[in-house]
Design an enzyme around this catalytic site. Structure first.
Site, PDB file in Angstrom:
ATOM      1  CE1 TYR A 157      -3.947   2.180   0.808  1.00  0.00           C
ATOM      2  CE2 TYR A 157      -2.526   3.168   2.481  1.00  0.00           C
ATOM      3  CZ  TYR A 157      -3.689   3.185   1.728  1.00  0.00           C
ATOM      4  OH  TYR A 157      -4.586   4.222   1.888  1.00  0.00           O
ATOM      5  CE  LYS A 161      -3.649   5.011  -1.451  1.00  0.00           C
ATOM      6  NZ  LYS A 161      -4.689   5.612  -2.288  1.00  0.00           N
TER       7      LYS A 161
HETATM    8  P1  NAI Z   1     -13.265   2.471   1.210  1.00  0.00           P
HETATM    9  O1  NAI Z   1     -12.789   1.070   1.203  1.00  0.00           O
HETATM   10  O2  NAI Z   1     -14.328   2.865   2.173  1.00  0.00           O
HETATM   11  O3  NAI Z   1     -13.727   2.905  -0.267  1.00  0.00           O
HETATM   12  C1  NAI Z   1     -12.951   2.609  -1.365  1.00  0.00           C
HETATM   13  C2  NAI Z   1     -13.768   2.804  -2.608  1.00  0.00           C
HETATM   14  O4  NAI Z   1     -12.987   2.420  -3.734  1.00  0.00           O
HETATM   15  C3  NAI Z   1     -15.026   1.958  -2.624  1.00  0.00           C
HETATM   16  O5  NAI Z   1     -16.071   2.723  -3.194  1.00  0.00           O
HETATM   17  C4  NAI Z   1     -14.651   0.819  -3.567  1.00  0.00           C
HETATM   18  O6  NAI Z   1     -15.762   0.253  -4.218  1.00  0.00           O
HETATM   19  C5  NAI Z   1     -13.750   1.533  -4.545  1.00  0.00           C
HETATM   20  N1  NAI Z   1     -12.876   0.620  -5.267  1.00  0.00           N
HETATM   21  C6  NAI Z   1     -12.060  -0.318  -4.753  1.00  0.00           C
HETATM   22  N2  NAI Z   1     -11.452  -0.998  -5.741  1.00  0.00           N
HETATM   23  C7  NAI Z   1     -11.899  -0.456  -6.909  1.00  0.00           C
HETATM   24  C8  NAI Z   1     -11.632  -0.717  -8.270  1.00  0.00           C
HETATM   25  N3  NAI Z   1     -10.790  -1.688  -8.649  1.00  0.00           N
HETATM   26  N4  NAI Z   1     -12.269   0.034  -9.221  1.00  0.00           N
HETATM   27  C9  NAI Z   1     -13.127   1.017  -8.856  1.00  0.00           C
HETATM   28  N5  NAI Z   1     -13.419   1.298  -7.570  1.00  0.00           N
HETATM   29  C10 NAI Z   1     -12.803   0.572  -6.613  1.00  0.00           C
HETATM   30  O7  NAI Z   1     -11.954   3.355   1.414  1.00  0.00           O
HETATM   31  P2  NAI Z   1     -11.757   4.874   1.889  1.00  0.00           P
HETATM   32  O8  NAI Z   1     -11.276   4.844   3.278  1.00  0.00           O
HETATM   33  O9  NAI Z   1     -12.914   5.700   1.527  1.00  0.00           O
HETATM   34  O10 NAI Z   1     -10.497   5.262   0.972  1.00  0.00           O
HETATM   35  C11 NAI Z   1     -10.585   6.065  -0.185  1.00  0.00           C
HETATM   36  C12 NAI Z   1      -9.182   6.407  -0.618  1.00  0.00           C
HETATM   37  O11 NAI Z   1      -8.525   7.120   0.425  1.00  0.00           O
HETATM   38  C13 NAI Z   1      -8.308   5.196  -0.918  1.00  0.00           C
HETATM   39  O12 NAI Z   1      -7.465   5.465  -2.013  1.00  0.00           O
HETATM   40  C14 NAI Z   1      -7.501   5.039   0.346  1.00  0.00           C
HETATM   41  O13 NAI Z   1      -6.296   4.393   0.104  1.00  0.00           O
HETATM   42  C15 NAI Z   1      -7.299   6.497   0.732  1.00  0.00           C
HETATM   43  N6  NAI Z   1      -6.988   6.701   2.136  1.00  0.00           N
HETATM   44  C16 NAI Z   1      -7.858   6.346   3.127  1.00  0.00           C
HETATM   45  C17 NAI Z   1      -7.532   6.568   4.450  1.00  0.00           C
HETATM   46  C18 NAI Z   1      -8.442   6.213   5.571  1.00  0.00           C
HETATM   47  O14 NAI Z   1      -8.028   6.386   6.732  1.00  0.00           O
HETATM   48  N7  NAI Z   1      -9.657   5.767   5.346  1.00  0.00           N
HETATM   49  C19 NAI Z   1      -6.232   7.162   4.822  1.00  0.00           C
HETATM   50  C20 NAI Z   1      -5.397   7.496   3.707  1.00  0.00           C
HETATM   51  C21 NAI Z   1      -5.779   7.270   2.422  1.00  0.00           C
END
Ligand code: NAI
Length: 249
Positions: A157, A161
């Site tokens: 990851y 990133k």
């Molecule tokens: P989440 O797991 O709640 O949502 C992720 C979204 O991406 C979901 O809608 C999922 O369906 C979609 N997704 C996953 N694989 C996919 C694919 N192959 N094609 C299209 N859509 C796909 O995650 P969250 O927490 O909302 O994270 C969003 C972004 O923020 C991610 O890139 C994550 O790495 C980043 N992030 C999140 C943090 C956190 O604390 N939640 C911290 C730092 C970064």
């Protein structure tokens, strides 16, 4: 929510089904943009889009796996046919497959790199020509503090990133002369389905190290996206903004 006028702009948000992506899609739509919401789970994506529309925003669902090159080309054609032009792209879709590096399998490595890094590249490439033609664009990539400082158990990851940051800085140099800005946001710890699965003791430990005294929300990240999406941030490009409540690592 930060006040930004995006009337007349068309946006694409990947991973818009839930969490940060949903918060971002909602904020862009409430700011006046038409939003193409990309996700993999059709049913949930449609529910999220319906919620945005019920709140007075304009959004449409587009099912696509961002790691699949042919699928991204196909969905980009469909979105461009629908909207004519795309002005704002938010590369938010992301996954984790956490494990100590010595136990990461080839599949766990590839899955994470393919969605988080390759997906960001494929989606950006698919819409860049439209932005170049329009001589205006905003590309906003969701990275992570793990990509800046690393995190034990997240070698795949963190590498993905960190890759997003290198990609952001490079593409900003290629597109600056077209009035297209490219920036990255590094969220700290945000309350979403991705983090809710973590051990509550670990979550409390993280919270104790956040000076503002709370876990982040999708809206906190959406506000940073609105700043980068704004027509008024045209002199800010190639930047990486940490949004983590001051988390002490
Ligand atoms: P989440 O797991 O709640 O949502 C992720 C979204 O991406 C979901 O809608 C999922 O369906 C979609 N997704 C996953 N694989 C996919 C694919 N192959 N094609 C299209 N859509 C796909 O995650 P969250 O927490 O909302 O994270 C969003 C972004 O923020 C991610 O890139 C994550 O790495 C980043 N992030 C999140 C943090 C956190 O604390 N939640 C911290 C730092 C970064």
């Amino acid at each position: 929510m930060i006040k930004v006028d995006l009337t007349g702009k068309n946006a694409v948000v990947t991973g818009a089904t839930r969490g940060i992506g949903f918060g971002v899609a909602k904020a862009l739509a409430m700011s006046g943009a038409k939003v193409a919401c990309i996700g993999t789970n059709e049913e949930k994506l449609k529910e999220s889009v319906a919620e945005i529309c019920a709140g007075g925003g304009e959004a449409k669902a587009f099912v696509c796996n961002v790691a699949d090159s042919a699928a991204v080309s196909e969905v980009a054609s469909a979105i461009l046919a629908e909207y004519g032009r795309v002005d704002i792209v938010v590369n938010n879709a992301g996954i984790t497959r956490d494990m100590l590096m010595r136990r990461i399998t080839d599949e766990m490595w590839d899955d994470v790199i393919n969605v988080n890094l390759r997906g960001t590249f494929l989606v950006t490439r698919a819409f860049v020509e439209s932005m170049r033609k329009g001589k205006w664009g905003r590309i906003i990539n969701i990275s992570s503090i793990s990509g800046l400082i690393g995190n034990a158990g997240q070698a795949n990851y963190s590498a993905s990133k960190a890759g997003v940051i290198g990609f952001t800085r490079t593409v900003s140099k290629e597109l600056g002369n077209r009035n297209i800005t490219v920036n990255a946001i590094c969220p700290g710890f945000v309350d979403t389905d991705m983090t809710r699965v973590l051990n509550p003791v670990l979550i409390q430990g993280i919270k104790d190290r956040i000076p503002v005294g709370r876990i982040g929300s999708p809206e906190d990240i959406a506000n940073a996206v609105l700043f980068f999406a704004s027509p008024d941030s045209s002199y800010v490009t190639g930047q990486v903004l940490t949004v983590d409540g001051g988390l002490i690592m």
